[in-house]
Design a protein around this motif. Structure first.
Motif, PDB file in Angstrom:
ATOM      1  N   LYS A  23      46.711  30.787  42.254  1.00 50.63           N
ATOM      2  CA  LYS A  23      46.783  30.722  40.712  1.00 50.63           C
ATOM      3  C   LYS A  23      46.382  29.569  40.009  1.00 50.63           C
ATOM      4  O   LYS A  23      45.576  29.635  39.020  1.00 50.63           O
ATOM      5  N   GLN A  27      43.117  28.947  37.444  1.00 48.26           N
ATOM      6  CA  GLN A  27      43.446  28.322  36.035  1.00 48.26           C
ATOM      7  C   GLN A  27      42.595  27.190  36.041  1.00 48.26           C
ATOM      8  O   GLN A  27      42.021  26.996  34.848  1.00 48.26           O
ATOM      9  N   ILE A  30      38.996  28.294  35.490  1.00 52.54           N
ATOM     10  CA  ILE A  30      38.985  28.975  34.087  1.00 52.54           C
ATOM     11  C   ILE A  30      38.575  27.874  33.073  1.00 52.54           C
ATOM     12  O   ILE A  30      37.664  27.940  32.102  1.00 52.54           O
ATOM     13  N   ARG A  39      33.887  33.414  33.003  1.00 51.67           N
ATOM     14  CA  ARG A  39      35.384  33.216  32.639  1.00 51.67           C
ATOM     15  C   ARG A  39      36.211  34.389  32.436  1.00 51.67           C
ATOM     16  O   ARG A  39      37.129  34.704  32.811  1.00 51.67           O
ATOM     17  N   ARG A  40      35.579  35.488  31.813  1.00 49.42           N
ATOM     18  CA  ARG A  40      36.201  36.932  31.727  1.00 49.42           C
ATOM     19  C   ARG A  40      36.619  37.514  33.255  1.00 49.42           C
ATOM     20  O   ARG A  40      37.648  37.907  33.281  1.00 49.42           O
ATOM     21  N   GLN A  43      39.566  35.454  34.438  1.00 43.97           N
ATOM     22  CA  GLN A  43      40.784  35.737  33.896  1.00 43.97           C
ATOM     23  C   GLN A  43      41.212  37.234  34.476  1.00 43.97           C
ATOM     24  O   GLN A  43      42.426  37.102  34.725  1.00 43.97           O
ATOM     25  N   THR A  44      40.454  38.009  34.843  1.00 42.41           N
ATOM     26  CA  THR A  44      40.516  39.310  35.302  1.00 42.41           C
ATOM     27  C   THR A  44      41.324  38.817  36.791  1.00 42.41           C
ATOM     28  O   THR A  44      42.419  39.641  37.037  1.00 42.41           O
ATOM     29  N   LEU A  46      42.677  36.256  37.518  1.00 41.23           N
ATOM     30  CA  LEU A  46      44.170  35.685  37.411  1.00 41.23           C
ATOM     31  C   LEU A  46      45.072  36.551  37.153  1.00 41.23           C
ATOM     32  O   LEU A  46      46.398  36.488  37.739  1.00 41.23           O
ATOM     33  N   SER A  47      44.835  37.363  36.363  1.00 40.98           N
ATOM     34  CA  SER A  47      45.732  38.462  35.654  1.00 40.98           C
ATOM     35  C   SER A  47      46.147  39.428  37.090  1.00 40.98           C
ATOM     36  O   SER A  47      47.452  39.754  37.197  1.00 40.98           O
TER      37      SER A  47
END
Length: 66
Positions: A23, A27, A30, A39-40, A43-44, A46-47
């Protein structure tokens, strides 16, 4: 708790520690990313990782191991 202590003394970290490291790495990627599409995607990822981590921690809590 005892199982975590045994793992720690043996030099092995629980799987959750690895997820926290992943994680933090995501981060950082990102934050350093300059391309919006990448980046998207990060972020996906990471989610999904956060969701997986939350489920693992909740499972440990429910089974009184945390």
């Amino acid at each position: 708790r005892m199982s975590f202590k045994i793992l720690k003394n043996a030099g092995h970290a629980p799987a959750e520690v690895g997820l926290f490291r992943d994680k933090a790495a995501l981060q950082a990627r990102i934050a350093a990313c300059e391309h919006e599409a990448l980046r998207r995607d990060l972020q996906t990822q990471l989610s999904q990782l956060e969701q997986s981590l939350s489920l693992r921690l909740e499972s440990l809590r429910v089974h009184s191991q945390l």
